[in-house]
Scaffold this active site. Structure first.
Site, PDB file in Angstrom:
ATOM      1  N   PRO A 316     -11.320  44.708   7.990  1.00  0.00           N
ATOM      2  CA  PRO A 316     -11.332  43.366   8.604  1.00  0.00           C
ATOM      3  C   PRO A 316      -9.970  42.860   9.052  1.00  0.00           C
ATOM      4  O   PRO A 316      -9.424  41.890   8.502  1.00  0.00           O
ATOM      5  CB  PRO A 316     -11.922  42.502   7.482  1.00  0.00           C
ATOM      6  N   CYS A 317      -9.430  43.474  10.112  1.00  0.00           N
ATOM      7  CA  CYS A 317      -8.147  43.011  10.648  1.00  0.00           C
ATOM      8  C   CYS A 317      -8.260  41.612  11.242  1.00  0.00           C
ATOM      9  O   CYS A 317      -7.245  40.942  11.455  1.00  0.00           O
ATOM     10  CB  CYS A 317      -7.612  44.009  11.678  1.00  0.00           C
ATOM     11  N   HIS A 318      -9.492  41.156  11.499  1.00  0.00           N
ATOM     12  CA  HIS A 318      -9.671  39.800  12.027  1.00  0.00           C
ATOM     13  C   HIS A 318      -9.320  38.728  10.996  1.00  0.00           C
ATOM     14  O   HIS A 318      -9.175  37.558  11.340  1.00  0.00           O
ATOM     15  CB  HIS A 318     -11.116  39.602  12.510  1.00  0.00           C
TER      16      HIS A 318
END
Length: 350
Positions: A316-318
């Protein structure tokens, strides 16, 4: 692609009766002809089962469809400027072309002019348009060639000459001789756009939005790294992935169980692991991660590792934002980043 049956039926009925109130609301893609149209297209109407419906021209292009010459769906709501018509015709004459400044000069314009004109009409740049058309063709070739390739595989052909790799024409040279790895490409519809996954029978290697900038190079690099052939098909991995993503977007799943394969530098691997440790509904900033890694000055390196992530949503780089609290960049676009964070905050609140 619109998948809800009620909506598809509504749009099909609008297409049949040529309802002008739906022009610009959806694009109807016709499987038998390979074109996409406005609701008011005067061509003979296809059967319901031969139609797919998209909310944007870019989605239809990425799915491998070309604009209908009869209803010119890309001209809505007014006629196209001559420069845009000329550029669209040039793309159709050579969809696989990668455009350079000299190519625009031959048409008597600059890349800046093309960018501005396309942005005004299509809400995407000329490069995005050309890329979507090129990628759509590649994906379509993968789908159409998969049966032949599977037959060859079943017949025991294991060398690189035994396969028809659709990406060869689009994204570079075929793999080297020797052991060839087979990666299966599958396409998944989500509420925020279509995604492509690459997997084998054991792991998921890539999950990206189809309109992500640089996706072609990303896939080409992966092909070379693993000496891989990419063909269309589903694995148990992608079937489970589609199911888990559907539950995630319904706010019914907070943890993915899909086995993933990553292969980055030692630093990148550490960053990706820390991303996976961020609780759903929470965010951290780049400096937070740098500090966890023991050096607060590695903020830029953390950002680069974040951008190198090839497994959207699952890693989850978001959930990483700027130090000042702003959302910052995201390969899938800021609107998608906000959507995902809002979705996860709701799940955490529940």
């Amino acid at each position: 692609m619109i998948t809800a049956m009620d909506t598809r039926k509504e749009y099909y009925e609008a297409l049949v009766r040529k309802d002008s109130t739906y022009d610009g609301i959806f694009f109807a893609a016709i499987k038998t002809t390979g074109v996409f149209c406005h609701a008011t297209c005067t061509a003979k109407k296809p059967k319901f089962e031969n139609c797919e419906f998209y909310l944007s021209a870019e989605e239809a292009l990425l799915a491998g469809y070309r604009p209908c010459k009869r209803c010119t769906p890309l001209s809505f709501p007014k006629s196209l400027p001559d420069e845009v018509s000329e550029l669209v015709a040039a793309i159709e004459a050579n969809p696989n072309k990668h455009w350079r400044e000299a190519d625009f000069a031959q048409l008597g314009m600059t890349s800046a002019t093309a960018r501005r004109k396309f942005k005004q009409i299509y809400h995407m740049t000329f490069v995005q348009y050309a890329r979507a058309r090129r990628m759509g063709m590649a994906f379509k070739e993968i789908k159409s060639g998969s049966k032949v390739i599977e037959q060859q595989l079943n017949s025991g052909y294991q060398s690189s000459s035994g396969f028809n790799d659709a990406f060869t024409k689009i994204m570079g040279n075929p793999p080297k001789k020797g052991v060839v790895k087979i990666l299966y490409a599958s396409f998944i519809s989500t509420p925020i756009g279509r995604m492509i996954s690459l997997s084998d029978d054991s792991y998921l290697y890539l999950l990206e939005f189809l309109d992500r900038r640089g996706l072609e190079k990303e896939i080409e690099k992966m092909r070379r790294k693993y000496n891989a052939r990419i063909i269309h098909g589903e694995t148990v991995i992608t079937q489970n992935l589609a199911n888990e993503l559907a539950l995630y977007f319904k706010e019914e799943l907070t943890h993915f169980t899909i086995p993933i394969h990553t292969e980055g530098s030692a630093f990148q691997e550490k960053v990706w692991q820390l991303l996976c440790d961020i609780p759903i509904g929470a965010t951290v900033n780049y400096k937070d991660i740098a500090i966890q890694l023991g050096d607060k000055n590695k903020v830029r390196a953390v950002g680069n590792a974040n951008g190198a992530n090839q497994l959207a949503i699952l890693i989850p780089c978001h959930r990483v934002i700027n130090t000042n609290g702003e959302l910052g960049g995201y390969g899938g676009g800021i609107a998608r980043k906000k959507y995902l964070l809002d979705l996860e905050r709701r799940m955490r609140a529940d």
